[in-house]
Write an enzyme that holds these catalytic residues in place. Structure first.
Site, PDB file in Angstrom:
ATOM      1  N   THR A   8     -24.467 147.826  92.007  1.00  0.00           N
ATOM      2  CA  THR A   8     -23.944 147.328  90.730  1.00  0.00           C
ATOM      3  C   THR A   8     -22.475 146.943  90.904  1.00  0.00           C
ATOM      4  O   THR A   8     -21.754 147.540  91.712  1.00  0.00           O
ATOM      5  CB  THR A   8     -24.061 148.380  89.604  1.00  0.00           C
ATOM      6  OG1 THR A   8     -23.178 149.470  89.880  1.00  0.00           O
ATOM      7  CG2 THR A   8     -25.491 148.893  89.461  1.00  0.00           C
ATOM      8  N   ALA A  10     -21.183 144.216  92.268  1.00  0.00           N
ATOM      9  CA  ALA A  10     -20.936 143.715  93.626  1.00  0.00           C
ATOM     10  C   ALA A  10     -20.172 142.398  93.631  1.00  0.00           C
ATOM     11  O   ALA A  10     -20.053 141.754  94.665  1.00  0.00           O
ATOM     12  CB  ALA A  10     -22.261 143.569  94.370  1.00  0.00           C
ATOM     13  N   SER A  12     -16.960 142.036  93.009  1.00  0.00           N
ATOM     14  CA  SER A  12     -15.567 142.141  93.445  1.00  0.00           C
ATOM     15  C   SER A  12     -15.314 143.499  94.074  1.00  0.00           C
ATOM     16  O   SER A  12     -16.202 144.361  94.097  1.00  0.00           O
ATOM     17  CB  SER A  12     -14.600 141.923  92.269  1.00  0.00           C
ATOM     18  OG  SER A  12     -14.588 143.059  91.431  1.00  0.00           O
ATOM     19  N   TYR A 190     -11.704 156.878  81.273  1.00  0.00           N
ATOM     20  CA  TYR A 190     -12.165 156.503  82.621  1.00  0.00           C
ATOM     21  C   TYR A 190     -12.389 157.751  83.474  1.00  0.00           C
ATOM     22  O   TYR A 190     -13.432 157.897  84.113  1.00  0.00           O
ATOM     23  CB  TYR A 190     -11.132 155.586  83.284  1.00  0.00           C
ATOM     24  CG  TYR A 190     -11.382 155.346  84.757  1.00  0.00           C
ATOM     25  CD1 TYR A 190     -12.328 154.413  85.190  1.00  0.00           C
ATOM     26  CD2 TYR A 190     -10.676 156.060  85.735  1.00  0.00           C
ATOM     27  CE1 TYR A 190     -12.555 154.200  86.546  1.00  0.00           C
ATOM     28  CE2 TYR A 190     -10.898 155.856  87.086  1.00  0.00           C
ATOM     29  CZ  TYR A 190     -11.831 154.922  87.493  1.00  0.00           C
ATOM     30  OH  TYR A 190     -12.061 154.719  88.843  1.00  0.00           O
TER      31      TYR A 190
HETATM   32  P1  NDP Z   1     -13.343 146.195  90.532  1.00  0.00           P
HETATM   33  O1  NDP Z   1     -12.799 146.010  89.175  1.00  0.00           O
HETATM   34  O2  NDP Z   1     -12.895 145.278  91.622  1.00  0.00           O
HETATM   35  O3  NDP Z   1     -14.918 146.185  90.500  1.00  0.00           O
HETATM   36  C1  NDP Z   1     -15.638 146.679  89.408  1.00  0.00           C
HETATM   37  C2  NDP Z   1     -16.928 145.922  89.304  1.00  0.00           C
HETATM   38  O4  NDP Z   1     -17.652 146.423  88.172  1.00  0.00           O
HETATM   39  C3  NDP Z   1     -16.741 144.426  89.091  1.00  0.00           C
HETATM   40  O5  NDP Z   1     -17.658 143.745  89.912  1.00  0.00           O
HETATM   41  C4  NDP Z   1     -17.096 144.245  87.631  1.00  0.00           C
HETATM   42  O6  NDP Z   1     -17.663 142.983  87.320  1.00  0.00           O
HETATM   43  C5  NDP Z   1     -18.154 145.328  87.469  1.00  0.00           C
HETATM   44  N1  NDP Z   1     -18.419 145.623  86.062  1.00  0.00           N
HETATM   45  C6  NDP Z   1     -17.556 145.995  85.093  1.00  0.00           C
HETATM   46  N2  NDP Z   1     -18.191 146.108  83.908  1.00  0.00           N
HETATM   47  C7  NDP Z   1     -19.483 145.812  84.135  1.00  0.00           C
HETATM   48  C8  NDP Z   1     -20.639 145.737  83.308  1.00  0.00           C
HETATM   49  N3  NDP Z   1     -20.585 145.977  81.999  1.00  0.00           N
HETATM   50  N4  NDP Z   1     -21.817 145.396  83.871  1.00  0.00           N
HETATM   51  C9  NDP Z   1     -21.903 145.127  85.186  1.00  0.00           C
HETATM   52  N5  NDP Z   1     -20.845 145.168  86.021  1.00  0.00           N
HETATM   53  C10 NDP Z   1     -19.655 145.509  85.504  1.00  0.00           C
HETATM   54  O7  NDP Z   1     -12.980 147.718  90.917  1.00  0.00           O
HETATM   55  P2  NDP Z   1     -13.248 148.609  92.231  1.00  0.00           P
HETATM   56  O8  NDP Z   1     -13.963 147.844  93.260  1.00  0.00           O
HETATM   57  O9  NDP Z   1     -11.970 149.259  92.564  1.00  0.00           O
HETATM   58  O10 NDP Z   1     -14.202 149.742  91.640  1.00  0.00           O
HETATM   59  C11 NDP Z   1     -15.478 150.023  92.139  1.00  0.00           C
HETATM   60  C12 NDP Z   1     -15.778 151.516  92.040  1.00  0.00           C
HETATM   61  O11 NDP Z   1     -14.847 152.246  92.834  1.00  0.00           O
HETATM   62  C13 NDP Z   1     -15.665 152.073  90.633  1.00  0.00           C
HETATM   63  O12 NDP Z   1     -16.741 152.975  90.437  1.00  0.00           O
HETATM   64  C14 NDP Z   1     -14.354 152.841  90.656  1.00  0.00           C
HETATM   65  O13 NDP Z   1     -14.354 153.890  89.728  1.00  0.00           O
HETATM   66  C15 NDP Z   1     -14.360 153.334  92.079  1.00  0.00           C
HETATM   67  N6  NDP Z   1     -13.069 153.746  92.604  1.00  0.00           N
HETATM   68  C16 NDP Z   1     -12.055 152.826  92.806  1.00  0.00           C
HETATM   69  C17 NDP Z   1     -10.856 153.250  93.316  1.00  0.00           C
HETATM   70  C18 NDP Z   1      -9.739 152.297  93.557  1.00  0.00           C
HETATM   71  O14 NDP Z   1      -8.696 152.759  94.017  1.00  0.00           O
HETATM   72  N7  NDP Z   1      -9.880 151.008  93.303  1.00  0.00           N
HETATM   73  C19 NDP Z   1     -10.622 154.661  93.660  1.00  0.00           C
HETATM   74  C20 NDP Z   1     -11.746 155.515  93.402  1.00  0.00           C
HETATM   75  C21 NDP Z   1     -12.914 155.058  92.908  1.00  0.00           C
HETATM   76  P3  NDP Z   1     -16.774 141.628  87.151  1.00  0.00           P
HETATM   77  O15 NDP Z   1     -16.539 141.149  88.572  1.00  0.00           O
HETATM   78  O16 NDP Z   1     -17.668 140.756  86.363  1.00  0.00           O
HETATM   79  O17 NDP Z   1     -15.504 142.026  86.452  1.00  0.00           O
END
Ligand code: NDP
Length: 315
Positions: A8, A10, A12, A190
């Site tokens: 899910t 994927a 970005s 969050y």
């Molecule tokens: P991004 O914002 O780059 O990626 C988040 C993704 O979630 C995007 O593809 C976004 O879609 C998607 N998304 C958001 N809302 C929805 C929705 N309603 N339905 C379907 N998809 C949705 O963040 P990260 O890659 O950093 O985050 C990924 C995971 O890693 C998360 O679970 C985060 O909690 C975790 N994480 C991240 C850390 C960090 O330092 N970045 C540290 C620890 C954990 P769209 O592209 O359309 O916006």
């Protein structure tokens, strides 16, 4: 045969980097479960993923109808399900007011926890039926559940309290928008949602690991300070956060490296233990990390499970 993995979010960040890492091995077909179809197609192309290694399917986790529709579409595709990665998340640290899912639930917990809770419950049977040698359900966690660390102690800290807000549906009408019943705080919402993710993984493990052989795991991939997750933060924060993580906390990890880490949890033959919260040390070696009391409390896990079942319409 190739393994089939659903990831899910994927389109970005971590999800895309993981999709790319798995697709490149040639051993996986990646279902990119994304809310923005075009963005996901473009992201896959610009990551250099080849057509035969992935399929984009629409999924908006902020709508229970969309989750159910996605599951129906996936079942219709006739593919087996070997690994499910619950990765997508929203983070609204500067929001003054709550926003809501299609079902009227506060957006962070509604998307990050409840959308994924419904998705994984509905797909569990497909995973049971798969004949893949190592089936896994992975829910991406965060350091906010680990109060042994600096980052896990930055206020506002996660706290589910007695879950009166969650039980009331987080709707801001006859219940609070926060799980513990307090006033809305986007950063805390969050963190609370990530605690729910980690508790859900452990409850899955207790309920289903022995019976199904499925590996249930969570992880903290490192601080990926460059992803879109911080897109709603103030500009000065976005400028200073990556170097802060790189040079001060030393928790910084590139998107590519974080994708390799999550890809390990998907497919590495040595990471099959169930019920584990994986982290990586400074030499990028994986280890089983400890969770905080809040994120590993069994009675809280079962309470989150029971309330969530009601909210998503499974009980
Ligand atoms: P991004 O914002 O780059 O990626 C988040 C993704 O979630 C995007 O593809 C976004 O879609 C998607 N998304 C958001 N809302 C929805 C929705 N309603 N339905 C379907 N998809 C949705 O963040 P990260 O890659 O950093 O985050 C990924 C995971 O890693 C998360 O679970 C985060 O909690 C975790 N994480 C991240 C850390 C960090 O330092 N970045 C540290 C620890 C954990 P769209 O592209 O359309 O916006």
């Amino acid at each position: 045969r190739k393994g089939t993995v659903i990831i899910t979010g994927a389109s970005s960040g971590l999800g895309l980097a993981t999709a790319k890492a798995l697709a490149e091995t040639g051993k996986w077909h990646v279902i990119m479960a994304c809310r923005d179809f075009l963005k996901a197609e473009r992201a896959a192309k610009s990551a250099g993923m080849s057509k035969e290694n992935y399929t984009v399917m629409h999924l908006d986790l902020a709508s229970f109808d969309s989750v159910r529709q996605f599951v129906a579409n996936f079942k219709q595709s006739g593919r087996p399900l070997d690994v499910l990665v619950c990765n997508a998340a929203v983070y609204q640290p500067t929001a003054k007011e709550p926003t809501f899912t299609a079902d009227g639930i506060e957006l962070s917990v509604g998307t990050n926890h409840l959308g994924h809770f419904l998705l994984s419950r509905l797909l569990l049977d497909d995973m049971k039926q798969s004949d893949y040698p190592s089936k896994r359900l992975i829910i991406v966690g965060s350091i906010t559940g680990n109060t042994n660390t600096l980052a896990g102690n930055v206020p506002p800290k996660a706290n589910l309290g007695d879950m009166r807000g969650l039980a009331g549906g987080l709707n801001g009408l006859n219940s609070s928008t926060m799980i513990d019943g307090g006033a809305f705080d986007g950063a805390k919402a969050y963190k609370d949602s990530k605690i729910c993710n980690m508790l859900t993984m452990q409850e899955f493990h207790r309920r289903y690991h022995e019976e199904t052989g499925i590996t249930f795991a969570s992880l903290y991939p490192g601080c990926i300070a460059t992803t879109g997750l911080f897109r709603e933060h103030i500009p000065l924060f976005r400028l200073l956060f990556p170097p802060f993580q790189k040079f001060i906390t030393k928790g910084y990890v590139s998107e590519e490296e974080s994708g390799k880490r999550l890809a390990q949890v998907v497919s590495d033959p040595s990471l099959t233990k169930s019920g584990v919260y994986w982290s990586w040390n400074k030499d990028s070696a994986s280890f089983e990390n400890q969770l905080s009391e809040e994120a590993s409390n069994e009675s809280k896990a079962s309470k989150v499970w029971r309330i969530s079942e009601k909210l998503v319409g499974l009980a």
